[in-house]
Design an enzyme around this catalytic site. Structure first.
Site, short mmCIF file in Angstrom:
data_model
loop_
_atom_site.label_atom_id
_atom_site.label_comp_id
_atom_site.label_asym_id
_atom_site.label_seq_id
_atom_site.Cartn_x
_atom_site.Cartn_y
_atom_site.Cartn_z
N HIS A 292 -4.43 16.42 -0.10
CA HIS A 292 -3.99 15.47 1.57
C HIS A 292 -3.10 17.12 2.22
CE1 HIS A 292 -3.95 12.81 -2.13
NE2 HIS A 292 -3.75 11.86 -1.35
N HIS A 293 -3.25 15.91 3.70
CA HIS A 293 -2.58 15.89 5.00
C HIS A 293 -1.45 16.57 4.91
CE1 HIS A 293 -1.20 12.04 5.54
NE2 HIS A 293 -2.25 11.96 4.75
N GLY B 92 0.55 8.71 -5.21
CA GLY B 92 0.53 8.22 -5.88
C GLY B 92 -0.88 7.44 -7.15
N THR B 93 -1.77 8.28 -6.18
CA THR B 93 -3.73 8.54 -6.71
C THR B 93 -3.14 8.99 -8.50
OG1 THR B 93 -4.67 7.76 -4.86
CG2 THR B 93 -5.97 9.11 -6.11
N ASN C 234 -3.88 3.17 -4.85
CA ASN C 234 -5.00 3.65 -3.70
C ASN C 234 -6.28 2.77 -3.81
OD1 ASN C 234 -7.32 5.27 -2.95
ND2 ASN C 234 -6.40 6.56 -3.28
N GLY D 277 1.32 -1.04 0.00
CA GLY D 277 -0.54 -0.54 0.07
C GLY D 277 1.01 0.92 -0.18
N THR D 278 1.75 1.61 -0.04
CA THR D 278 2.63 2.27 0.38
C THR D 278 3.31 2.99 -0.92
OG1 THR D 278 4.28 1.82 2.85
CG2 THR D 278 5.16 3.14 0.86
N THR D 279 2.53 4.39 -0.82
CA THR D 279 3.06 5.16 -2.34
C THR D 279 4.52 5.65 -2.42
OG1 THR D 279 2.66 6.86 -1.07
CG2 THR D 279 0.59 4.87 -2.65
N ALA E 82 -1.26 -1.55 -5.19
CA ALA E 82 -2.96 -0.16 -5.94
C ALA E 82 -2.27 1.05 -5.23
CB ALA E 82 -3.64 -0.60 -5.53
N LYS F 98 1.60 13.27 4.74
CA LYS F 98 2.66 13.21 3.49
C LYS F 98 3.41 13.30 2.62
CE LYS F 98 -0.15 10.93 -0.78
NZ LYS F 98 0.09 10.40 -0.48
N1 LIG Z 1 -2.17 2.58 -1.35
C1 LIG Z 1 -3.38 3.52 -0.79
O1 LIG Z 1 -4.97 2.97 -1.10
C2 LIG Z 1 -3.04 4.09 0.07
C3 LIG Z 1 -3.96 5.32 0.88
C4 LIG Z 1 -3.69 5.95 2.61
C5 LIG Z 1 -2.27 5.72 2.54
N2 LIG Z 1 -1.33 5.25 1.62
C6 LIG Z 1 -0.03 5.26 1.73
O2 LIG Z 1 0.40 4.06 2.85
C7 LIG Z 1 1.28 4.84 3.95
C8 LIG Z 1 1.66 4.79 5.11
O3 LIG Z 1 0.45 5.33 5.37
P1 LIG Z 1 -0.01 5.90 6.94
O4 LIG Z 1 -1.14 6.80 6.65
O5 LIG Z 1 -0.71 4.54 7.47
O6 LIG Z 1 1.37 6.14 7.24
P2 LIG Z 1 2.14 6.34 9.20
O7 LIG Z 1 2.84 7.41 8.84
O8 LIG Z 1 0.38 6.99 9.78
O9 LIG Z 1 2.19 5.10 9.42
C9 LIG Z 1 3.27 4.03 8.89
C10 LIG Z 1 3.34 3.62 10.29
O10 LIG Z 1 5.08 2.76 9.11
C11 LIG Z 1 6.03 2.50 10.21
N3 LIG Z 1 7.60 2.31 9.40
C12 LIG Z 1 8.43 3.06 9.48
N4 LIG Z 1 9.27 2.23 8.83
C13 LIG Z 1 8.67 1.00 9.41
C14 LIG Z 1 9.82 -0.19 8.98
N5 LIG Z 1 10.89 -0.37 8.01
N6 LIG Z 1 9.19 -1.27 9.04
C15 LIG Z 1 7.84 -1.31 9.99
N7 LIG Z 1 7.53 -0.64 9.60
C16 LIG Z 1 7.51 0.96 9.76
C17 LIG Z 1 6.23 4.20 11.08
O11 LIG Z 1 6.59 3.63 12.49
C18 LIG Z 1 4.04 3.87 11.07
O12 LIG Z 1 3.78 3.35 11.82
C19 LIG Z 1 2.15 5.71 3.16
O13 LIG Z 1 2.55 5.96 1.80
C20 LIG Z 1 0.53 6.51 2.11
O14 LIG Z 1 0.62 7.28 1.08
C21 LIG Z 1 -1.96 4.18 0.38
#
Ligand SMILES: NC(=O)c1ccc[n+]([C@@H]2O[C@H](COP(=O)([O-])OP(=O)(O)OC[C@H]3O[C@@H](n4cnc5c(N)ncnc54)[C@H](O)[C@@H]3O)[C@@H](O)[C@H]2O)c1
Length: 241
Positions: free
Chosen positions: A136-137, A146-147, A103, A76-78, A101, A140
């Protein structure tokens, strides 16, 4: 299913709620301070899938760790797409399962399909310029989202008068502008605008909260069971345009 969560931030916690509601079990939660749990018995021998939402600079390393341990990934990470070819290659060579994805929201994926349809129509109408705006917030890390990049790539596929996307305002008419704003705690707003001298046509998606992303990620985890290869929302939702 037995699910491991990699990343226990805003998304990890929301996914945990949704997974439990759908009758799944969370067998392992890995965040920055317990990286040794990649080698725990729960992760290695119980987890049927890992759902990864962490940070752009950590994602690739986490995917590789899952591949080495034969754990299917819902990614999910972007903001890590410069490594996409490497991930696809490794996934194929090691016969792994990887779902990505930009998103996971079903609503956004409907929006993607509408975006493509509108772009195909508007390609014929040169009087419309097209641009993308996203909000976005402030936490970010990646920009554009990514979307927004997915929306832009689809527009570039269909609008012949656009050649590449550029962040902010553009000078060359062949560039597709993506404006990125960071405001408060906004979950995510994306808008595609076609503007002529006479009018504006816009399509817009606004996420009210993170529930839609979490549900899509859990649905993807359910979908990949028993499958291998690189999979996307297109494989799961099968929209035809
Ligand atoms: N694809 C999607 O639909 C979608 C939707 C929302 C967010 N995102 C993406 O998801 C990611 C996370 O978003 P979020 O809002 O949860 O962020 P967040 O900052 O709230 O959470 C990220 C978490 O990852 C942890 N982390 C950091 N490095 C790590 C590692 N090496 N191993 C394990 N955990 C680790 C952090 O400590 C934190 O708890 C972002 O890249 C965001 O853009 C994608």
């Amino acid at each position: 299913m037995k699910i491991a969560l990699i990343g226990y931030g805003k998304m990890g916690r929301e996914i945990e709620k949704t997974a439990l509601e759908r009758g799944h079990t969370i067998v392992s939660i890995i965040d920055v301070n317990n990286q040794e749990d990649f080698d725990s018995l729960d992760f290695l021998f119980s987890a049927e899938v890992a759902i990864e939402f962490t940070r752009p600079d950590k994602a690739l390393d986490n995917y590789k760790k899952c591949f080495e341990r034969n754990i299917p990934v819902v990614a999910g990470t972007t903001g890590w797409l410069e490594h996409l070819d490497e991930v696809k290659k490794e996934c194929k060579e090691k016969n792994q399962t990887f779902f990505y994805a930009s998103n996971y929201s079903i609503g956004v994926n409907i929006f993607y399909a509408v975006n493509e349809y509108v772009a195909k129509i508007l390609n014929r109408f040169q009087q419309y310029d097209v641009r993308i705006e996203e909000i976005h917030h402030i936490h970010k890390l990646d920009s554009p989202s990514g979307t927004a990049i997915t929306l832009a790539d689809k527009i570039l596929n269909h609008i012949d008068r656009k050649n590449q996307w550029k962040k902010s305002s553009v000078e060359h008419p062949g560039d597709l502008s993506i404006t990125c704003k960071r405001q408060g705690e906004v979950t995510g707003i994306h808008e595609v605008l076609y503007e002529s001298d006479a009018d504006i046509i816009s399509i817009r998606h606004e996420a009210k909260n993170r529930k839609g992303f979490a549900l899509g990620a859990v649905l993807a985890a359910e979908f990949i069971k028993g499958k291998t290869g690189f999979l996307t929302m297109n494989d799961m939702l099968k929209f035809t345009i």
